[in-house]
Design a protein around this motif. Sequence first.
Motif, PDB file in Angstrom:
ATOM      1  N   VAL A 126      -4.963   3.871   4.482  1.00  0.00           N
ATOM      2  CA  VAL A 126      -4.361   2.882   3.594  1.00  0.00           C
ATOM      3  C   VAL A 126      -5.326   2.586   2.452  1.00  0.00           C
ATOM      4  O   VAL A 126      -6.535   2.664   2.623  1.00  0.00           O
ATOM      5  CB  VAL A 126      -3.990   1.572   4.337  1.00  0.00           C
ATOM      6  N   ALA A 127      -4.775   2.226   1.310  1.00  0.00           N
ATOM      7  CA  ALA A 127      -5.578   2.016   0.121  1.00  0.00           C
ATOM      8  C   ALA A 127      -6.701   1.011   0.307  1.00  0.00           C
ATOM      9  O   ALA A 127      -7.820   1.258  -0.133  1.00  0.00           O
ATOM     10  CB  ALA A 127      -4.685   1.622  -1.047  1.00  0.00           C
ATOM     11  N   PRO A 128      -6.481  -0.135   0.942  1.00  0.00           N
ATOM     12  CA  PRO A 128      -7.575  -1.107   1.048  1.00  0.00           C
ATOM     13  C   PRO A 128      -8.768  -0.611   1.850  1.00  0.00           C
ATOM     14  O   PRO A 128      -9.852  -1.139   1.726  1.00  0.00           O
ATOM     15  CB  PRO A 128      -6.927  -2.312   1.742  1.00  0.00           C
ATOM     16  N   ARG A 157      -6.537   1.929  -6.085  1.00  0.00           N
ATOM     17  CA  ARG A 157      -7.110   2.367  -4.799  1.00  0.00           C
ATOM     18  C   ARG A 157      -6.303   3.523  -4.204  1.00  0.00           C
ATOM     19  O   ARG A 157      -6.861   4.456  -3.644  1.00  0.00           O
ATOM     20  CB  ARG A 157      -7.177   1.195  -3.831  1.00  0.00           C
ATOM     21  N   ALA A 158      -4.992   3.465  -4.330  1.00  0.00           N
ATOM     22  CA  ALA A 158      -4.148   4.541  -3.819  1.00  0.00           C
ATOM     23  C   ALA A 158      -4.428   5.848  -4.558  1.00  0.00           C
ATOM     24  O   ALA A 158      -4.481   6.917  -3.943  1.00  0.00           O
ATOM     25  CB  ALA A 158      -2.677   4.160  -3.943  1.00  0.00           C
ATOM     26  N   THR A 209      -4.213  -2.239  -6.406  1.00  0.00           N
ATOM     27  CA  THR A 209      -3.668  -1.539  -5.242  1.00  0.00           C
ATOM     28  C   THR A 209      -3.318  -0.105  -5.612  1.00  0.00           C
ATOM     29  O   THR A 209      -3.622   0.834  -4.868  1.00  0.00           O
ATOM     30  CB  THR A 209      -2.420  -2.273  -4.698  1.00  0.00           C
ATOM     31  N   SER A 218       0.825  -1.205   0.000  1.00  0.00           N
ATOM     32  CA  SER A 218       0.000   0.000   0.000  1.00  0.00           C
ATOM     33  C   SER A 218       0.862   1.258   0.000  1.00  0.00           C
ATOM     34  O   SER A 218       0.582   2.217  -0.720  1.00  0.00           O
ATOM     35  CB  SER A 218      -0.930  -0.001   1.220  1.00  0.00           C
ATOM     36  N   GLN A 219       1.925   1.269   0.787  1.00  0.00           N
ATOM     37  CA  GLN A 219       2.807   2.431   0.824  1.00  0.00           C
ATOM     38  C   GLN A 219       3.529   2.622  -0.500  1.00  0.00           C
ATOM     39  O   GLN A 219       3.690   3.753  -0.968  1.00  0.00           O
ATOM     40  CB  GLN A 219       3.807   2.282   1.970  1.00  0.00           C
ATOM     41  N   HIS A 270       1.049   4.142  -2.903  1.00  0.00           N
ATOM     42  CA  HIS A 270       0.863   5.577  -2.677  1.00  0.00           C
ATOM     43  C   HIS A 270       2.044   6.381  -3.209  1.00  0.00           C
ATOM     44  O   HIS A 270       1.864   7.473  -3.731  1.00  0.00           O
ATOM     45  CB  HIS A 270       0.648   5.868  -1.187  1.00  0.00           C
TER      46      HIS A 270
END
Length: 145
Positions: free
Chosen positions: A141-143, A118-119, A115, A56-57, A60
């Motif tokens: 966080v993206a999720p 979503r970000a 992923t 996720s990081q 982003h």
Amino acid sequence: MNHPIVLLDGKILDGRHRYRGCLDVGVEPRFTDFTGDDPVAYVTSENAARRHLTPSQLAHAVAAMKPFEERKARERQAAAGGDKKSLVANRHEAIADAGRTTEKLAEKAGVGARTVSRAITVREKAQGNGTQDTRERGRLVAPLA
């Protein structure tokens, strides 16, 4: 400061925390301009090597480069006549840089396209309601977006 802060188009590409640290302790920050041709790959490689980032990081980190990738795509299309069909028709070899922005960013980060998508959604929503700073510190966080 061991590494200078890297700028792209007058904005910090790499070294946001170094910049804030310099301001906090009253040290003059050192800057350098990005000279490569792929800032997404640069940021991904610099941060992935230094940190233990979650998918996720990483997503982003590359989502922030979406405008750059879209600008490159428009430039390719304009050079080829303005549309994807012209772009393909005017090239005899395969276009290594072609593809959807989200998929290209995901490949560079080594994460899934969903992923990154979503970000990007989190980033776009955060820009409109003042939560961008919170998201950049990893609290959104993206999720969960």
